[in-house]
Scaffold this active site. Sequence first.
Site, PDB file in Angstrom:
ATOM      1  N   LYS A 111      43.911  44.578  66.591  1.00 41.08           N
ATOM      2  CA  LYS A 111      42.501  44.715  66.950  1.00 41.08           C
ATOM      3  C   LYS A 111      42.261  44.417  68.444  1.00 41.08           C
ATOM      4  O   LYS A 111      41.324  44.942  69.030  1.00 41.08           O
ATOM      5  CB  LYS A 111      41.643  43.755  66.114  1.00 41.08           C
ATOM      6  CG  LYS A 111      41.799  43.853  64.596  1.00 41.08           C
ATOM      7  CD  LYS A 111      41.243  45.124  64.034  1.00 41.08           C
ATOM      8  CE  LYS A 111      40.902  45.082  62.550  1.00 41.08           C
ATOM      9  NZ  LYS A 111      41.968  44.795  61.598  1.00 41.08           N
TER      10      LYS A 111
HETATM   11  C1  LIG Z   1      42.261  45.346  60.328  1.00 30.33           C
HETATM   12  C2  LIG Z   1      43.653  45.242  59.870  1.00 30.33           C
HETATM   13  C3  LIG Z   1      44.253  46.239  59.084  1.00 30.33           C
HETATM   14  C4  LIG Z   1      43.489  47.443  58.588  1.00 30.33           C
HETATM   15  O1  LIG Z   1      43.101  48.310  59.614  1.00 30.33           O
HETATM   16  P1  LIG Z   1      41.959  49.395  59.364  1.00 30.33           P
HETATM   17  O2  LIG Z   1      41.741  50.033  60.675  1.00 30.33           O
HETATM   18  O3  LIG Z   1      40.766  48.629  58.880  1.00 30.33           O
HETATM   19  O4  LIG Z   1      42.452  50.332  58.321  1.00 30.33           O
HETATM   20  C5  LIG Z   1      45.600  46.096  58.779  1.00 30.33           C
HETATM   21  N1  LIG Z   1      46.307  45.019  59.169  1.00 30.33           N
HETATM   22  C6  LIG Z   1      45.759  44.044  59.907  1.00 30.33           C
HETATM   23  C7  LIG Z   1      46.594  42.880  60.295  1.00 30.33           C
HETATM   24  C8  LIG Z   1      44.426  44.100  60.290  1.00 30.33           C
HETATM   25  O5  LIG Z   1      43.876  43.127  61.033  1.00 30.33           O
END
Ligand SMILES: *Cc1c(COP(=O)(O)O)cnc(C)c1O
Length: 458
Positions: A111
């Site tokens: 993120k």
């Molecule tokens: C947010 C997240 C996901 C999922 O990603 P999306 O874009 O919501 O499908 C997978 N793994 C981790 C560690 C995350 O923080």
Amino acid sequence: MNYFSTRDKSQSFKFKEIFLRGLAPGGGLFLPSEIKRYNKSELNNLSKLSYSELATEIIYNFCSGDISKQELKSLIDKAYKNFEKKNVVDVKKIGNINLLELYYGPTLAFKDIAMQVIGNMYDHLKVAKEKPVNILVATSGDTGSAAIASLNNRENINLFVLHPHNKISKVQRKIMTTIGESNIYNLAVEGTFDDCQKIVKNLFNDDDFREKINMSGVNSINWARIICQIVYYFFTFFQLKKDELSFSVPTGNFGDIYAGYIAKKMGLPINKLIVATNENDILQRVINTGEYKPDKVTPSLSPSMDIQVSSNFERLLFYALNENDQKVDLLMKNLKDKGLFKLEINELEEIKKDFEAVKVSDEETLSIIKDVYEKNKFLIDPHTATAFGAINKVEEINEVVALGTAHPYKFFETMKKATGENIEPPVQIKKYLDKDEKFDIIENNISKIKEYIHTKIK
Ligand SMILES: *Cc1c(COP(=O)(O)O)cnc(C)c1O
């Protein structure tokens, strides 16, 4: 570049507007009116760029008109300066699987890669110049801390982060509730991530409230996040120098994998995009049966994927339904009124051209972590483990890349359970571990949350 809504193609918006709003009026999601398609020689030119240069080229396609290329380059450079790796990400071979590590940012999950850029975009677009901006975000564990790390102490910006109380890992919470300064508010909502997301979406559709508090959003439905995530699909392709790649992606809100889908639309030779889900397998069910029917959220070892309402799927529907906005609107109404919708066979076939979808249970997740550790002396977090597990279950896949979405330390208890190993905290977060956590527990009730926000910003 102009944008429209998945539920109404006649609406038209500039990048700055869609960046600020996140959600289209009436509840649809924004999509760009054009998607640049690179030819072979253009791809060859892109392959010679550094990560930041590549990011500038790709992202510029979607925000030209509102940000100049030079300005974009400088805010991207600034965003990625503090990453552990010069090229932001790293590609490794673990057994016969290529691993794309995306967790070298300040809060140890993928993120950060989009969020660090987004924070600088807020400053650059001067959105908070005349009037303070209040940003609301729902998190399943990682978006919150990435948003805080990016928006901390920015002038005239407040950030309200809603996370599901007791449903994220201890380290996820620790990072999220210790790194924030006085412009950051953490709310632990007594509910699930879906409840948090619903509250945020409803507040965005509450015109009165939205305008009153000058509200903005950075959830994965914000298109700016998707465009930042497209970059690493290209970067990986250029690193590995294969004719074609498939990607296996730990999936929750369908944002990260959707970025891969857009990369494919932009001309990147991607074979399959593999949706890896945990027990909360709505995406696996819809892609294999055509029925989209949210179930109850089951807590799992991969909490950032404990989601039943996978918002960005609507952006895929738009294309699978042959760009029929009226039909998207209808299906979304069905979902709201009847709790489900069904796809026609031809629509499902359209999706299956690009996607495979696999569910990986907690038990399998543990055994994958253990197995990868024993064979390679390498630790993968529980989310990344679902991507490895999904690859093992898909037939006829040649060269494949698993997305490593979080650092294993974020889930050290699960890692210990799977491997017996204790993980040391990485340097980025050591300094937060002795700090007191700061968050307020709040009822799963939209009026209570509105009231909370009002009292904090008055
Ligand atoms: C947010 C997240 C996901 C999922 O990603 P999306 O874009 O919501 O499908 C997978 N793994 C981790 C560690 C995350 O923080």
